[in-house]
Design a protein around this motif. Structure first.
Motif, mmCIF file in Angstrom:
data_model
loop_
_atom_site.group_PDB
_atom_site.id
_atom_site.type_symbol
_atom_site.label_atom_id
_atom_site.label_comp_id
_atom_site.label_asym_id
_atom_site.label_seq_id
_atom_site.Cartn_x
_atom_site.Cartn_y
_atom_site.Cartn_z
ATOM 1 N N ARG A 38 70.310 -68.302 65.876
ATOM 2 C CA ARG A 38 71.764 -68.376 65.746
ATOM 3 C C ARG A 38 72.436 -67.007 65.625
ATOM 4 N NH1 ARG A 38 73.334 -73.506 63.874
ATOM 5 N NH2 ARG A 38 71.890 -75.044 64.766
ATOM 6 N N LEU A 39 71.733 -66.020 65.043
ATOM 7 C CA LEU A 39 72.341 -64.705 64.858
ATOM 8 C C LEU A 39 72.118 -63.844 66.096
ATOM 9 C CD1 LEU A 39 71.400 -63.909 61.146
ATOM 10 C CD2 LEU A 39 73.550 -64.808 62.047
ATOM 11 N N PRO A 40 72.982 -62.842 66.319
ATOM 12 C CA PRO A 40 72.795 -61.977 67.480
ATOM 13 C C PRO A 40 71.429 -61.294 67.450
ATOM 14 C CG PRO A 40 74.926 -61.568 66.445
ATOM 15 C CD PRO A 40 74.177 -62.471 65.523
ATOM 16 N N ALA A 41 70.859 -61.106 68.623
ATOM 17 C CA ALA A 41 69.534 -60.502 68.725
ATOM 18 C C ALA A 41 69.595 -59.012 68.388
ATOM 19 C CB ALA A 41 68.975 -60.692 70.125
ATOM 20 N N THR A 42 68.631 -58.555 67.609
ATOM 21 C CA THR A 42 68.496 -57.133 67.269
ATOM 22 C C THR A 42 67.026 -56.751 67.350
ATOM 23 O OG1 THR A 42 68.215 -57.617 64.907
ATOM 24 C CG2 THR A 42 70.471 -57.197 65.687
ATOM 25 N N ALA A 43 66.772 -55.441 67.337
ATOM 26 C CA ALA A 43 65.391 -54.969 67.398
ATOM 27 C C ALA A 43 64.580 -55.447 66.202
ATOM 28 C CB ALA A 43 65.371 -53.442 67.472
ATOM 29 N N GLN A 44 65.218 -55.521 65.030
ATOM 30 C CA GLN A 44 64.498 -55.933 63.827
ATOM 31 C C GLN A 44 64.060 -57.380 63.891
ATOM 32 O OE1 GLN A 44 66.185 -55.159 59.849
ATOM 33 N NE2 GLN A 44 65.689 -57.273 59.320
ATOM 34 N N MET B 168 79.059 -55.756 71.884
ATOM 35 C CA MET B 168 78.163 -54.610 71.943
ATOM 36 C C MET B 168 77.317 -54.543 70.671
ATOM 37 S SD MET B 168 79.225 -50.628 72.451
ATOM 38 C CE MET B 168 80.262 -51.083 73.834
ATOM 39 N N VAL B 169 76.014 -54.398 70.831
ATOM 40 C CA VAL B 169 75.116 -54.309 69.679
ATOM 41 C C VAL B 169 75.155 -52.874 69.170
ATOM 42 C CG1 VAL B 169 72.758 -54.550 68.838
ATOM 43 C CG2 VAL B 169 73.644 -56.144 70.567
ATOM 44 N N THR B 170 75.773 -52.677 68.013
ATOM 45 C CA THR B 170 75.844 -51.342 67.422
ATOM 46 C C THR B 170 74.875 -51.180 66.260
ATOM 47 O OG1 THR B 170 77.737 -52.026 66.069
ATOM 48 C CG2 THR B 170 78.210 -50.936 68.176
ATOM 49 N N ASP B 171 73.962 -52.131 66.101
ATOM 50 C CA ASP B 171 72.890 -51.950 65.128
ATOM 51 C C ASP B 171 72.124 -50.675 65.491
ATOM 52 O OD1 ASP B 171 71.233 -53.418 62.918
ATOM 53 O OD2 ASP B 171 69.757 -52.691 64.367
ATOM 54 N N PRO B 172 71.863 -49.780 64.534
ATOM 55 C CA PRO B 172 71.265 -48.486 64.895
ATOM 56 C C PRO B 172 69.815 -48.555 65.334
ATOM 57 C CG PRO B 172 71.498 -48.673 62.512
ATOM 58 C CD PRO B 172 72.216 -49.841 63.103
ATOM 59 N N TRP B 173 69.091 -49.634 64.973
ATOM 60 C CA TRP B 173 67.687 -49.738 65.378
ATOM 61 C C TRP B 173 67.619 -50.195 66.829
ATOM 62 C CZ3 TRP B 173 64.759 -47.358 62.075
ATOM 63 C CH2 TRP B 173 65.126 -47.330 60.729
ATOM 64 N N SER B 174 66.829 -49.501 67.635
ATOM 65 C CA SER B 174 66.850 -49.742 69.081
ATOM 66 C C SER B 174 65.603 -50.422 69.642
ATOM 67 C CB SER B 174 67.063 -48.413 69.829
ATOM 68 O OG SER B 174 66.047 -47.481 69.496
ATOM 69 N N SER B 175 64.496 -50.402 68.916
ATOM 70 C CA SER B 175 63.302 -51.075 69.417
ATOM 71 C C SER B 175 62.394 -51.450 68.259
ATOM 72 C CB SER B 175 62.545 -50.186 70.418
ATOM 73 O OG SER B 175 62.057 -49.021 69.781
ATOM 74 N N HIS B 176 61.428 -52.319 68.548
ATOM 75 C CA HIS B 176 60.547 -52.847 67.509
ATOM 76 C C HIS B 176 59.151 -53.032 68.099
ATOM 77 C CE1 HIS B 176 59.171 -55.429 64.173
ATOM 78 N NE2 HIS B 176 58.624 -56.179 65.115
ATOM 79 N N HIS B 177 58.139 -52.589 67.383
ATOM 80 C CA HIS B 177 56.751 -52.795 67.791
ATOM 81 C C HIS B 177 56.020 -53.481 66.647
ATOM 82 C CE1 HIS B 177 56.978 -50.303 71.425
ATOM 83 N NE2 HIS B 177 57.808 -49.546 70.709
ATOM 84 N N THR B 178 55.379 -54.593 66.928
ATOM 85 C CA THR B 178 54.629 -55.297 65.899
ATOM 86 C C THR B 178 53.355 -54.514 65.577
ATOM 87 O OG1 THR B 178 55.458 -57.408 66.708
ATOM 88 C CG2 THR B 178 53.514 -57.464 65.291
ATOM 89 N N SER B 179 53.140 -54.256 64.286
ATOM 90 C CA SER B 179 51.959 -53.495 63.884
ATOM 91 C C SER B 179 50.723 -54.369 63.941
ATOM 92 C CB SER B 179 52.157 -52.934 62.468
ATOM 93 O OG SER B 179 52.402 -53.990 61.569
ATOM 94 N N GLY B 180 49.555 -53.745 63.920
ATOM 95 C CA GLY B 180 48.303 -54.490 63.929
ATOM 96 C C GLY B 180 48.096 -55.239 62.635
ATOM 97 N N ALA B 181 47.201 -56.186 62.666
ATOM 98 C CA ALA B 181 46.907 -56.981 61.470
ATOM 99 C C ALA B 181 46.327 -56.066 60.389
ATOM 100 C CB ALA B 181 45.921 -58.086 61.797
ATOM 101 N N PRO B 182 46.735 -56.256 59.125
ATOM 102 C CA PRO B 182 46.178 -55.419 58.046
ATOM 103 C C PRO B 182 44.676 -55.646 57.885
ATOM 104 C CG PRO B 182 47.442 -57.250 57.148
ATOM 105 C CD PRO B 182 47.693 -57.263 58.632
ATOM 106 N N ASN B 183 43.986 -54.589 57.485
ATOM 107 C CA ASN B 183 42.532 -54.691 57.290
ATOM 108 C C ASN B 183 42.225 -55.513 56.054
ATOM 109 O OD1 ASN B 183 41.999 -53.081 59.528
ATOM 110 N ND2 ASN B 183 42.214 -51.182 58.332
#
Length: 278
Positions: free
Chosen positions: A161-167, A263-278
């Protein structure tokens, strides 16, 4: 066509500046009170790209949620990015008006718009304004879901429902726990944990949740936490506010063209999912 001063008076009636927090900086940043207004653009952030969008639209007024100069300044030199915004607006006869914490606590306010975007039923403010005899103004909102759903399903609802963002949407807590009641607060909300726990809700949706407050909150109770991007939780207010000004324009016969920036003015521009914790 109405003059800028007439439109600003209407906006101040919706969000009286005296209801802003003492630390806040609301009201008109620039603009000629006698200038005519035909188009208005609503946005969250007073950044250069929004000024450029207003120029392209032919708008004479931008209404934003976030202040341009929250902590004051000694210069509006165009060598600074905020000064460049001011220069651009004045050069193109565009006024800038800010409704921040006075819009947060309004009836309807920023959190009402957030609840509406999520299709939640508002019950009452999370932190009531003690000066409001109706009990409708205040920070945040306590809401109910029409049907119980898991925390994971509620987070998915927010993501849809909310606008899409990198986060995107983050959750803390058991994703399978049932959610019937929710507290929502547009913008940064981790200062409200005490009030949220006192309200006895099943989940809290807000933005900018920090590590230590979240860690402590999850140790205090099984409260489910849903963390969205700051911009995304406040953008629905733009549509709500634009509709309010539209209604005022219709009553007065102003014929304003009211726009909402997508216009998406959220400052975060991209997101990468981290690996699974050890």
């Amino acid at each position: 066509m109405p003059r800028l001063s007439e439109v600003l008076a209407a906006l101040d009636a919706l969000w009286p500046p005296e209801r802003a927090e003492q630390w806040d900086a609301v009201g008109t940043v620039c603009g000629d009170p006698d200038a005519e207004v035909t188009r208005v653009l609503f946005a969250v952030d007073p950044v250069g790209a929004i000024a450029d969008e207003a120029i392209e639209l032919g708008a004479q007024l931008i209404v934003v949620h976030h202040p341009l100069y929250l902590r004051g300044t000694t210069t509006v030199a165009a060598s600074t990015f905020k000064g460049r915004v001011v220069h651009t607006l004045i050069k193109h006869d565009i006024a800038l008006h800010v409704a921040h914490t006075n819009a947060d606590s309004a009836d309807p306010g920023v959190s009402d718009a957030l609840a509406g975007a999520l299709d939640l039923r508002v019950v009452r403010p999370l932190v009531p304004d003690t000066t409001d005899p109706s009990g409708r103004r205040g920070l945040g909102r306590i809401c109910e879901l029409d049907h119980p759903e898991t925390l994971g399903e509620f987070a998915a609802r927010a993501a849809k429902r909310l606008p899409a963002t990198a986060q995107g949407i983050r959750i803390a807590g058991d994703p399978d726990s049932l959610v019937r009641t929710v507290a929502v607060s547009g913008g940064s909300g981790d200062s409200l944990f005490d009030q949220v726990r006192a309200a006895g809700v099943d989940a809290f949706l807000t933005a900018d949740l920090r590590h230590h407050p979240v860690s402590e909150a999850t140790q205090h109770s099984p409260l489910g936490l849903v963390d969205a991007a700051h911009w995304a939780t406040e953008w629905p207010w733009c549509e709500q506010a634009a509709a309010q000004l539209d209604a005022i324009s219709d009553r007065h016969g102003w014929g304003l063209r009211v726009h909402v920036s997508h216009m998406v003015t959220d400052p975060w521009s991209s997101h990468h999912t981290s690996g699974a914790p050890n």
